[in-house]
Write a protein that holds these residues in place. Structure first.
Motif, PDB file in Angstrom:
ATOM      1  N   TYR A   1     -27.609  16.934  17.513  1.00  0.00           N
ATOM      2  CA  TYR A   1     -27.432  16.302  16.211  1.00  0.00           C
ATOM      3  C   TYR A   1     -28.217  17.122  15.195  1.00  0.00           C
ATOM      4  O   TYR A   1     -29.373  17.500  15.441  1.00  0.00           O
ATOM      5  CB  TYR A   1     -27.936  14.855  16.214  1.00  0.00           C
ATOM      6  CG  TYR A   1     -27.821  14.195  14.862  1.00  0.00           C
ATOM      7  CD1 TYR A   1     -26.564  13.928  14.319  1.00  0.00           C
ATOM      8  CD2 TYR A   1     -28.945  13.854  14.131  1.00  0.00           C
ATOM      9  CE1 TYR A   1     -26.434  13.331  13.079  1.00  0.00           C
ATOM     10  CE2 TYR A   1     -28.838  13.256  12.887  1.00  0.00           C
ATOM     11  CZ  TYR A   1     -27.568  12.993  12.356  1.00  0.00           C
ATOM     12  OH  TYR A   1     -27.453  12.407  11.121  1.00  0.00           O
ATOM     13  N   SER A   2     -27.569  17.420  14.064  1.00  0.00           N
ATOM     14  CA  SER A   2     -28.218  18.194  13.011  1.00  0.00           C
ATOM     15  C   SER A   2     -28.283  17.341  11.755  1.00  0.00           C
ATOM     16  O   SER A   2     -27.266  17.156  11.069  1.00  0.00           O
ATOM     17  CB  SER A   2     -27.439  19.490  12.735  1.00  0.00           C
ATOM     18  OG  SER A   2     -28.047  20.227  11.700  1.00  0.00           O
ATOM     19  N   PRO A   3     -29.442  16.787  11.439  1.00  0.00           N
ATOM     20  CA  PRO A   3     -29.538  15.894  10.277  1.00  0.00           C
ATOM     21  C   PRO A   3     -29.436  16.659   8.960  1.00  0.00           C
ATOM     22  O   PRO A   3     -29.990  17.761   8.829  1.00  0.00           O
ATOM     23  CB  PRO A   3     -30.922  15.269  10.435  1.00  0.00           C
ATOM     24  CG  PRO A   3     -31.696  16.264  11.217  1.00  0.00           C
ATOM     25  CD  PRO A   3     -30.717  16.932  12.141  1.00  0.00           C
TER      26      PRO A   3
ATOM     27  N   GLU B   1     -37.705  11.742  11.338  1.00  0.00           N
ATOM     28  CA  GLU B   1     -37.977  10.496  12.052  1.00  0.00           C
ATOM     29  C   GLU B   1     -36.716  10.057  12.778  1.00  0.00           C
ATOM     30  O   GLU B   1     -35.601  10.218  12.274  1.00  0.00           O
ATOM     31  CB  GLU B   1     -38.421   9.395  11.095  1.00  0.00           C
ATOM     32  CG  GLU B   1     -38.853   8.129  11.803  1.00  0.00           C
ATOM     33  CD  GLU B   1     -39.425   7.116  10.834  1.00  0.00           C
ATOM     34  OE1 GLU B   1     -40.279   6.326  11.247  1.00  0.00           O
ATOM     35  OE2 GLU B   1     -39.020   7.126   9.646  1.00  0.00           O
ATOM     36  N   GLU B   2     -36.939   9.496  13.978  1.00  0.00           N
ATOM     37  CA  GLU B   2     -35.818   9.008  14.776  1.00  0.00           C
ATOM     38  C   GLU B   2     -35.209   7.794  14.092  1.00  0.00           C
ATOM     39  O   GLU B   2     -35.913   6.860  13.685  1.00  0.00           O
ATOM     40  CB  GLU B   2     -36.316   8.643  16.173  1.00  0.00           C
ATOM     41  CG  GLU B   2     -35.203   8.342  17.163  1.00  0.00           C
ATOM     42  CD  GLU B   2     -35.768   8.165  18.565  1.00  0.00           C
ATOM     43  OE1 GLU B   2     -35.627   7.068  19.111  1.00  0.00           O
ATOM     44  OE2 GLU B   2     -36.374   9.139  19.060  1.00  0.00           O
TER      45      GLU B   2
ATOM     46  N   ASP C   1     -30.060   9.811  16.254  1.00  0.00           N
ATOM     47  CA  ASP C   1     -29.980  10.359  14.907  1.00  0.00           C
ATOM     48  C   ASP C   1     -31.384  10.568  14.353  1.00  0.00           C
ATOM     49  O   ASP C   1     -32.302   9.803  14.626  1.00  0.00           O
ATOM     50  CB  ASP C   1     -29.241   9.392  13.977  1.00  0.00           C
ATOM     51  CG  ASP C   1     -27.754   9.350  14.301  1.00  0.00           C
ATOM     52  OD1 ASP C   1     -27.295  10.242  15.021  1.00  0.00           O
ATOM     53  OD2 ASP C   1     -27.087   8.416  13.830  1.00  0.00           O
ATOM     54  N   ARG C   2     -31.522  11.654  13.597  1.00  0.00           N
ATOM     55  CA  ARG C   2     -32.795  11.921  12.924  1.00  0.00           C
ATOM     56  C   ARG C   2     -32.531  12.006  11.440  1.00  0.00           C
ATOM     57  O   ARG C   2     -31.415  12.359  11.007  1.00  0.00           O
ATOM     58  CB  ARG C   2     -33.393  13.240  13.406  1.00  0.00           C
ATOM     59  CG  ARG C   2     -33.691  13.296  14.888  1.00  0.00           C
ATOM     60  CD  ARG C   2     -35.089  12.847  15.198  1.00  0.00           C
ATOM     61  NE  ARG C   2     -35.347  12.873  16.643  1.00  0.00           N
ATOM     62  CZ  ARG C   2     -36.555  12.756  17.160  1.00  0.00           C
ATOM     63  NH1 ARG C   2     -37.603  12.630  16.378  1.00  0.00           N
ATOM     64  NH2 ARG C   2     -36.719  12.784  18.467  1.00  0.00           N
ATOM     65  N   ARG C   3     -33.556  11.738  10.679  1.00  0.00           N
ATOM     66  CA  ARG C   3     -33.409  11.881   9.243  1.00  0.00           C
ATOM     67  C   ARG C   3     -34.725  12.390   8.659  1.00  0.00           C
ATOM     68  O   ARG C   3     -35.801  12.125   9.196  1.00  0.00           O
ATOM     69  CB  ARG C   3     -33.013  10.557   8.600  1.00  0.00           C
ATOM     70  CG  ARG C   3     -34.016   9.451   8.764  1.00  0.00           C
ATOM     71  CD  ARG C   3     -33.436   8.106   8.313  1.00  0.00           C
ATOM     72  NE  ARG C   3     -34.419   7.033   8.473  1.00  0.00           N
ATOM     73  CZ  ARG C   3     -35.247   6.616   7.521  1.00  0.00           C
ATOM     74  NH1 ARG C   3     -35.228   7.210   6.332  1.00  0.00           N
ATOM     75  NH2 ARG C   3     -36.102   5.632   7.742  1.00  0.00           N
ATOM     76  N   ALA C   4     -34.594  13.149   7.585  1.00  0.00           N
ATOM     77  CA  ALA C   4     -35.782  13.656   6.895  1.00  0.00           C
ATOM     78  C   ALA C   4     -36.376  12.524   6.068  1.00  0.00           C
ATOM     79  O   ALA C   4     -35.696  11.950   5.210  1.00  0.00           O
ATOM     80  CB  ALA C   4     -35.411  14.836   6.008  1.00  0.00           C
ATOM     81  N   VAL C   5     -37.651  12.205   6.329  1.00  0.00           N
ATOM     82  CA  VAL C   5     -38.273  11.072   5.643  1.00  0.00           C
ATOM     83  C   VAL C   5     -39.267  11.493   4.568  1.00  0.00           C
ATOM     84  O   VAL C   5     -39.528  10.731   3.642  1.00  0.00           O
ATOM     85  CB  VAL C   5     -38.950  10.125   6.654  1.00  0.00           C
ATOM     86  CG1 VAL C   5     -37.911   9.470   7.552  1.00  0.00           C
ATOM     87  CG2 VAL C   5     -39.998  10.867   7.491  1.00  0.00           C
ATOM     88  N   LYS C   6     -39.828  12.696   4.696  1.00  0.00           N
ATOM     89  CA  LYS C   6     -40.735  13.149   3.645  1.00  0.00           C
ATOM     90  C   LYS C   6     -40.999  14.637   3.778  1.00  0.00           C
ATOM     91  O   LYS C   6     -40.732  15.256   4.820  1.00  0.00           O
ATOM     92  CB  LYS C   6     -42.052  12.387   3.674  1.00  0.00           C
ATOM     93  CG  LYS C   6     -42.805  12.437   4.990  1.00  0.00           C
ATOM     94  CD  LYS C   6     -44.063  11.560   4.920  1.00  0.00           C
ATOM     95  CE  LYS C   6     -44.714  11.437   6.290  1.00  0.00           C
ATOM     96  NZ  LYS C   6     -45.916  10.558   6.232  1.00  0.00           N
TER      97      LYS C   6
END
Length: 884
Positions: A197-199, A238-239, A251-256
């Motif tokens: 997975y590439s966020p 973050e997961e 899924d991962r996402r950029a949080v900061k």
């Protein structure tokens, strides 16, 4: 030194400082990458253990948690991964050709049971030709490592350059390129495929620009991962949510995004529960799992940090040894920098009240591409020049850098010490020549007489003359003495004697007997009248001669040993050319005395150096090719393959080679790899090998199929027939078969065996035989035996047959259209019958009719034709496209 090797690597100066994490701490030792070699350096004993086995540039290195195993991988043809035992430096396992172009990054799981490889997408700047792959290898299997346990393909669009395991789960892996980050997951043993997975990440989301990604790691004990950028930021991932087993990775996402350095983040490593970063600002910083700054080492002052590695003991051991639990504690660590320095840092230096410069220098090397090298003629010193204008002076016995100098707006590309060691000549890319004091590297005198780059510099034996060749193919002369301006160096002038690159300059003799020779790729050898050259009269020539043989271009030149003289007592000149031949010339008559086969690996030779070893009277030849290979040869040269050897000294270009003053070491530089290698020389090994291999005819191994092969049988049959033919075929008289053929039959024998020498080359062969007889005090020969004929054939025949490029070049030289390659038949016939070694009309007609099987010449050649038509329709090659 290994007594079984004529050349053995004794020391590598410098390391591959551009490789991320190319330095690893082994506690009392350090392992690092030095081009295609890994080096274990003992910090206590100050000794190197060389890990040799790779042919290509090593691209990545990692070490097991217990520091017992070292892993190295390279990129290029026949790439491999080698697992070394750290204690002995011996290889214990290999993975051969794991990916077509090799490996760009790898990581070892914390438990040491699995290895993940990220394939290289390019090699040496080539365009991306295939998609990248990742592969997972099980190291617990005691069998051979032939196939991975899981593989995955990287989507096209962003070349990945970094890969790391999760410190807690071997099934989770992170990789990144400049623009994308991929989270990989395996589900062994149920599936052998990777899911990924590439966020997405957008500057709009964070209201700031996001620089290119550099390196990524997981944060232990959390569901977070971080990726560094060229701006000094880290992106925190973050997961998103939990997924069912066997599904795609969470899924991962950029949080900061956090700024943790003031320059590019080049290294991120995990030590226990700390995240440690190194940046292009030269700083090392420690963060906790919440990315709060815990400790910082901003005073290492050794250049951009490219590697960080920690000693083997655990954090818990440190904490158990003290009651101050709030105190910052971490294992000591090693830092590698872009300035080619390795620095040892004690972590407790952070707690000192009086902060001083952190770290102890472990070793240092050159830190940009090395363009040239020279060894001092009387001391254990060498000097090298870098592409950024730096000069380094080293003592190769103590392994210490003595001094360095930074040139402003100058780049040295040729270095040569005077024979007495009192001056160092530095030829520069802008055409200037600097004479330096080798003890201080300070200027003594400077010249600028060309706009081209300096390519060759040579000193006369009496140190009173300097010859210089530039990239415009001029030869200049500088002399010292009583001139218009007193006792000093004076520029005499320059002469445009050549139309091709000057391959070498050689002085011989002293005072009024001084002679200077230049040889260039245009095939000319020129002698200069040094004693009669003057500022007023300029440079005077003695003679020049065309020594080109079969369009072979001389690529390297040196004088033969003083023990080898011409009949007049002058020196012999040795050349190497792009036909892979050594040729020896009489300097007085400028005629070829001998032609022998040279090394055929690594390309045509570019550097020749005749030398002596301490305590011996005989001489030897050291050589270097443009890429990879250096070697030794016994003298005199005779083409015997058992009297020469070669090895891979660097993974790419070789920009310089020099022999130490005592002949016991050879130093080489690898250009872009920034490594200077010092090789121990043991000529007795080569002599022993040649003696052991000595046989009645050492050239048999160079004949297709060897002795007893089909081709050897043909040679014997033709040789036997030539003896009959020379005595007349239609006779009943008894034959005199004495194992020799008359010299007149030698050219026909060569042609029958597929080698078609020109009349010029035939004259060389006959002159060689006559010269051998004269040196032995024997009359001129009239016959040659089978053994000598084989040596003539092997040494004189072309190494490679006529190919597509040669035919195209020949047509171009004859005046073919530069766009279509078409040549008028009339022009072809005129060139063959009037130029070079012309054929008569009758000879040409016989050849054409025999080749084409026609009855009329008009049927053989169309009005115009290109090289492809000529090859297929006239010469009869079946598939022009497949010609070598």
């Amino acid at each position: 030194m290994d007594q079984q090797q004529a050349l053995s690597l004794q020391w590598a100066f410098g390391f591959s400082s551009t490789i991320s994490n190319g330095v690893a701490d082994l506690t009392d030792k350090v392992v690092y990458v030095a081009a295609h070699t890994a080096i274990i350096y003992d910090r206590i004993e100050k000794q190197q253990t060389v890990l040799q086995g790779h042919c290509n540039l090593i691209t990545c290195l990692c070490v097991s948690e217990d520091k017992q195993l070292i892993f190295t991988a390279d990129a290029g043809e026949d790439a491999m991964v080698v697992i070394w035992e750290a204690a002995s430096g011996q290889p214990i396992r290999t993975i051969n050709s794991p990916h077509p172009k090799g490996i760009i990054a790898m990581d070892l799981s914390r438990d040491g049971q699995q290895l993940v490889l990220l394939s290289a997408a390019t090699t040496d700047g080539e365009a991306v030709e295939m998609e990248q792959e990742i592969s997972l290898w099980d190291l617990t299997d005691e069998g051979s490592l032939e196939t991975p346990v899981a593989t995955g393909s990287v989507p096209a669009g962003d070349v990945q350059t970094c890969i790391h395991f999760s410190p807690e789960f071997n099934s989770e892996i992170i990789s990144n390129g400049k623009q994308r980050v991929y989270f990989w997951k395996t589900n062994l043993p149920f599936s052998k495929d990777f899911k990924y997975y590439s966020p997405p990440v957008s500057a709009r989301d964070f209201k700031q620009s996001i620089g290119d990604f550099t390196v990524s790691v997981f944060i232990p004990g959390t569901t977070l991962a971080v990726t560094g950028t060229v701006d000094g930021d880290v992106v925190v991932w973050e997961e998103g949510h939990m997924m069912e087993p066997g599904s795609r990775p969470p899924d991962r996402r950029a949080v900061k995004i956090l700024r943790i350095h003031f320059a590019s983040i080049s290294s991120l490593v995990i030590v226990d529960d700390y995240i440690v970063s190194g940046g292009a600002d030269g700083n090392v910083r420690f963060y906790d799992a919440k990315l709060r700054l815990v400790a910082w080492f901003d005073d290492i002052d050794a250049g951009e940090v490219t590697s960080i590695s920690f000693a083997s003991h655990k954090m818990q051991q440190l904490r158990d040894s003290t009651e101050e639990h709030d105190k910052f504690m971490a294992p000591d660590f090693i830092v590698g920098t872009s300035k080619s320095k390795i620095v040892a840092v004690k972590s407790d230096s952070f707690e000192r009240v009086e902060r001083v410069k952190s770290g102890e220098l472990v070793l240092e090397g050159t830190f940009d591409a090395v363009l040239a090298l020279a060894t001092h003629p009387m001391r254990s010193e060498f000097v090298c020049a870098g592409s950024a204008g730096l000069l380094w002076l080293w003592n190769y016995s103590t392994k210490h850098m003595l001094m360095r100098r930074q040139f402003e707006k100058l780049r040295g590309c040729v270095l040569t010490f005077s024979p007495d060691g009192t001056r160092l000549a530095v030829g520069c890319t802008n055409g200037s020549l600097r004479l330096l004091n080798p003890n201080t590297l300070e200027d003594v005198q400077a010249f600028r007489f060309t706009t081209g780059s300096i390519v060759q510099v040579a000193w006369s034996p009496d140190t009173l003359s300097i010859a210089v060749a530039d990239s415009h193919n001029y030869v200049a002369l500088i002399t010292y003495g009583h001139g218009k301006f007193g006792d000093k160096w004076e520029y005499i002038g320059k002469y445009g004697t050549h139309t091709g690159r000057v391959s070498g300059l050689s002085f011989e003799g002293l005072g009024a007997q001084t002679r200077l020779f230049s040889v260039a790729e245009d095939g000319l050898m020129v002698e200069y009248d040094v004693p009669n050259c003057s500022v007023d009269g300029g440079i005077r020539l003695v003679s020049y001669a065309d020594i080109g043989r079969a369009a072979a271009m001389p690529t390297a030149v040196c004088l033969a040993p003083p023990t080898q003289k011409t009949a007049s007592g002058g020196p012999l000149i040795i050349t190497a050319d792009n036909a892979f031949k050594f040729r020896t010339y009489d300097s007085a008559t400028q005629t070829c005395k001998k032609t022998v086969l040279g090394p055929t690996y690594g390309g045509p030779l570019k550097n020749l150096n005749v030398f002596q070893t301490a305590g011996r009277d005989d001489h030897f030849l050291a050589y270097a090719t443009p890429e990879k290979v250096i070697g030794l040869s016994l003298l005199p040269l005779d083409g015997d393959p058992s009297k020469a050897m070669g090895l891979i000294a660097h993974p790419g270009e070789i920009t310089g080679m020099a022999v130490s003053y005592d002949g016991r070491r050879i130093l080489t530089v690898g250009g872009k790899d920034s490594i200077v290698n010092m090789w121990g020389v043991d000529v007795s090994v080569l002599e022993s090998h040649a003696k052991a291999e000595k046989q009645s005819n050492p050239y048999m191994s160079l004949i297709e199929g060897g002795e007893g092969g089909e081709f050897y049988g043909e040679m014997k049959d033709y040789f036997y027939y030539s003896q009959i033919h020379s005595q007349g075929e239609e006779t009943t008289a008894p034959r005199q078969i004495d194992g020799q053929v008359v010299l007149a039959e030698v050219p026909n024998l060569m042609r029958a065996l597929g080698y078609y020498p020109s009349e010029y080359e035939v004259a060389d062969m006959l002159a060689e035989l006559q010269g051998e007889a004269a040196e032995a005090g024997q009359p001129a020969p009239t016959h040659v035996d089978f053994t000598r004929f084989i040596s003539l054939y092997v040494n004189h025949r072309p190494v490679f047959g006529v190919g597509k490029e040669q035919l195209q070049a020949a047509f171009a030289a004859l005046g073919a259209d530069p766009v279509t390659g078409v040549l008028d038949a009339e022009d072809l016939i005129q060139a063959v019958t009037q130029e070079g070694e012309p054929m008569s009309g009758a000879e040409l007609e016989d050849c054409l009719l025999a080749l084409c099987g026609a009855t009329q010449v008009d049927e053989c050649l169309p009005p115009s034709l290109d090289s492809k038509q000529f090859a297929e329709e006239v010469l009869g090659f079946e598939d022009y496209a497949q010609i070598a």
